[in-house]
Design a protein around this motif. Structure first.
Motif, short mmCIF file in Angstrom:
data_model
loop_
_atom_site.label_atom_id
_atom_site.label_comp_id
_atom_site.label_asym_id
_atom_site.label_seq_id
_atom_site.Cartn_x
_atom_site.Cartn_y
_atom_site.Cartn_z
N SER A 16 -20.90 26.11 -11.94
CA SER A 16 -21.04 24.84 -12.74
C SER A 16 -19.92 23.92 -12.91
O SER A 16 -17.88 24.51 -13.15
CB SER A 16 -22.01 24.60 -13.20
N VAL A 17 -19.22 22.39 -12.91
CA VAL A 17 -18.47 21.27 -12.88
C VAL A 17 -18.96 20.94 -14.45
O VAL A 17 -20.41 20.39 -14.25
CB VAL A 17 -17.86 20.92 -11.77
N VAL A 18 -18.57 20.85 -15.13
CA VAL A 18 -18.97 19.75 -16.19
C VAL A 18 -17.98 18.78 -16.79
O VAL A 18 -16.57 18.54 -16.87
CB VAL A 18 -18.76 20.70 -17.92
N VAL A 19 -18.21 17.16 -16.55
CA VAL A 19 -17.75 16.64 -17.32
C VAL A 19 -18.05 15.70 -18.73
O VAL A 19 -19.36 15.18 -19.18
CB VAL A 19 -18.63 15.16 -15.79
N VAL A 20 -16.76 15.25 -18.74
CA VAL A 20 -16.86 15.00 -20.84
C VAL A 20 -15.92 13.55 -20.33
O VAL A 20 -14.71 13.56 -19.66
CB VAL A 20 -16.23 15.39 -21.49
N ALA A 21 -16.64 11.72 -20.69
CA ALA A 21 -16.47 11.16 -20.38
C ALA A 21 -16.37 10.14 -21.77
O ALA A 21 -16.71 10.77 -22.52
CB ALA A 21 -17.21 10.40 -19.57
N ASP A 22 -16.16 8.92 -21.89
CA ASP A 22 -16.10 8.24 -23.08
C ASP A 22 -17.80 7.97 -23.66
O ASP A 22 -18.40 7.26 -24.81
CB ASP A 22 -15.40 7.17 -23.16
N THR A 23 -18.48 7.67 -22.66
CA THR A 23 -20.47 7.31 -22.67
C THR A 23 -20.44 8.56 -21.53
O THR A 23 -20.32 8.36 -20.89
CB THR A 23 -19.95 5.35 -22.28
N ASP A 24 -21.78 7.94 -22.15
CA ASP A 24 -22.20 8.75 -21.40
C ASP A 24 -22.98 8.77 -19.92
O ASP A 24 -23.44 8.18 -18.17
CB ASP A 24 -24.42 8.75 -21.95
N ALA A 25 -22.96 6.80 -19.24
CA ALA A 25 -23.33 5.94 -17.97
C ALA A 25 -21.21 6.71 -17.44
O ALA A 25 -21.49 6.74 -16.54
CB ALA A 25 -22.87 4.96 -18.46
N GLN A 26 -21.06 6.26 -18.04
CA GLN A 26 -19.07 7.48 -17.49
C GLN A 26 -19.14 8.92 -17.24
O GLN A 26 -18.81 8.86 -15.90
CB GLN A 26 -17.74 7.08 -18.01
N ALA A 27 -20.16 9.53 -17.76
CA ALA A 27 -20.28 11.03 -17.68
C ALA A 27 -20.80 10.64 -16.38
O ALA A 27 -20.35 12.11 -15.49
CB ALA A 27 -20.19 12.09 -18.32
N ARG A 28 -21.73 10.32 -16.18
CA ARG A 28 -22.99 10.19 -15.26
C ARG A 28 -22.59 9.63 -13.85
O ARG A 28 -22.57 10.53 -12.95
CB ARG A 28 -23.82 10.12 -15.18
N LYS A 29 -21.38 8.75 -14.62
CA LYS A 29 -20.85 7.78 -12.46
C LYS A 29 -19.80 8.59 -11.65
O LYS A 29 -19.69 9.18 -10.86
CB LYS A 29 -20.10 6.39 -13.03
N VAL A 30 -19.26 9.62 -12.97
CA VAL A 30 -18.27 10.29 -12.41
C VAL A 30 -18.67 12.15 -12.27
O VAL A 30 -18.36 12.11 -10.78
CB VAL A 30 -17.10 10.49 -13.32
N GLY A 31 -20.39 12.17 -12.24
CA GLY A 31 -20.54 13.20 -12.21
C GLY A 31 -21.40 12.97 -10.44
O GLY A 31 -20.97 13.45 -9.96
N VAL A 32 -21.63 11.75 -10.68
CA VAL A 32 -21.97 11.56 -8.92
C VAL A 32 -21.21 10.93 -7.96
O VAL A 32 -21.26 11.43 -6.83
CB VAL A 32 -22.88 9.53 -9.64
N PHE B 17 -23.01 19.25 -14.62
CA PHE B 17 -23.87 18.64 -15.98
C PHE B 17 -22.24 17.53 -16.70
O PHE B 17 -21.22 17.67 -16.70
CB PHE B 17 -23.61 19.70 -16.93
N ALA B 18 -22.82 16.27 -16.76
CA ALA B 18 -22.38 15.37 -17.56
C ALA B 18 -22.50 15.61 -19.22
O ALA B 18 -24.48 16.01 -19.73
CB ALA B 18 -22.57 13.69 -16.57
N VAL B 19 -22.12 15.73 -19.59
CA VAL B 19 -22.46 15.69 -20.97
C VAL B 19 -22.71 14.58 -22.49
O VAL B 19 -21.64 13.05 -22.30
CB VAL B 19 -20.76 15.91 -22.12
N ARG B 20 -23.46 14.71 -22.83
CA ARG B 20 -24.38 13.63 -23.50
C ARG B 20 -24.03 13.58 -24.34
O ARG B 20 -23.70 14.76 -25.68
CB ARG B 20 -25.64 12.84 -23.58
N GLY B 21 -23.07 12.41 -24.96
CA GLY B 21 -22.50 12.16 -26.35
C GLY B 21 -20.83 12.76 -26.77
O GLY B 21 -20.28 12.95 -27.27
N GLY B 22 -20.28 13.03 -25.27
CA GLY B 22 -18.66 12.94 -25.23
C GLY B 22 -18.21 14.22 -25.37
O GLY B 22 -18.35 15.19 -25.69
N ASP B 23 -16.94 13.56 -25.92
CA ASP B 23 -16.35 14.56 -26.59
C ASP B 23 -16.60 15.33 -28.05
O ASP B 23 -16.27 16.96 -28.18
CB ASP B 23 -14.35 14.54 -25.95
N THR B 24 -17.52 15.07 -28.82
CA THR B 24 -17.82 15.12 -29.99
C THR B 24 -18.86 16.13 -29.89
O THR B 24 -19.02 17.63 -30.16
CB THR B 24 -18.79 14.07 -30.75
#
Length: 160
Positions: A79-95, A107-114
């Protein structure tokens, strides 16, 4: 043609586009801390992709994460995990990654680096408590998922 048949033909094209879009995003899921810990217990990641801004990367570096850039090539063995500044950006990179690597769990991380920091702590405590007496867990070596030019070259010399 009947009234119903005419309307079915009008709906066929938008429905086909909708299904194609859903299929492209099938491998991407936006996960919160609890869901992500549960998912990664059974499907540990091979890669963590850091899609945050450069300023945020400098402010809070993520250990063992590959910085995202358009056209990033990886070899996703799990699996691959994507961490971004926003949930929308994480999902966009995941797509975008799902388009390149269909069938892989992303998996796009909801809540970013925190949220990701909390997930890592939870996974570390699970790993250390699940194997009593061992006191260690597997750590993915840095940059092992990215393909392309090698970062290190092994040079062996004959023994004297």
């Amino acid at each position: 043609m009947t009234f119903i048949t005419q309307h079915l033909y009008r709906l066929a094209v938008p429905l086909a586009c909708l299904l194609a879009t859903a299929g492209a995003q099938a491998g991407v899921s936006l996960q919160g801390e609890v869901e992500l810990v549960a998912a990664l217990k059974t499907n540990p990641p091979c890669c963590v992709i850091d899609a945050r801004s450069d300023a945020r990367r400098r402010e809070l570096p993520l250990d063992d994460a590959l910085p995202y850039r358009p056209g990033l090539r990886i070899v996703p063995t799990a699996s691959v995990v994507v961490v971004a500044d926003t949930d929308a950006q994480a999902r966009k990179v995941g797509v975008a990654l799902a388009g390149r690597y269909p069938g892989k769990s992303i998996f796009a991380v909801r809540g970013g680096d925190t949220a990701w920091a909390s997930v890592r702590k939870s996974l570390e405590s699970v790993n250390s408590s699940s194997a009593p007496g061992t006191g260690h867990s597997f750590v993915i070596p840095r940059n092992t998922c990215e393909s392309g030019e090698t970062l290190q070259v092994l040079k062996s010399q004959p023994k004297p």
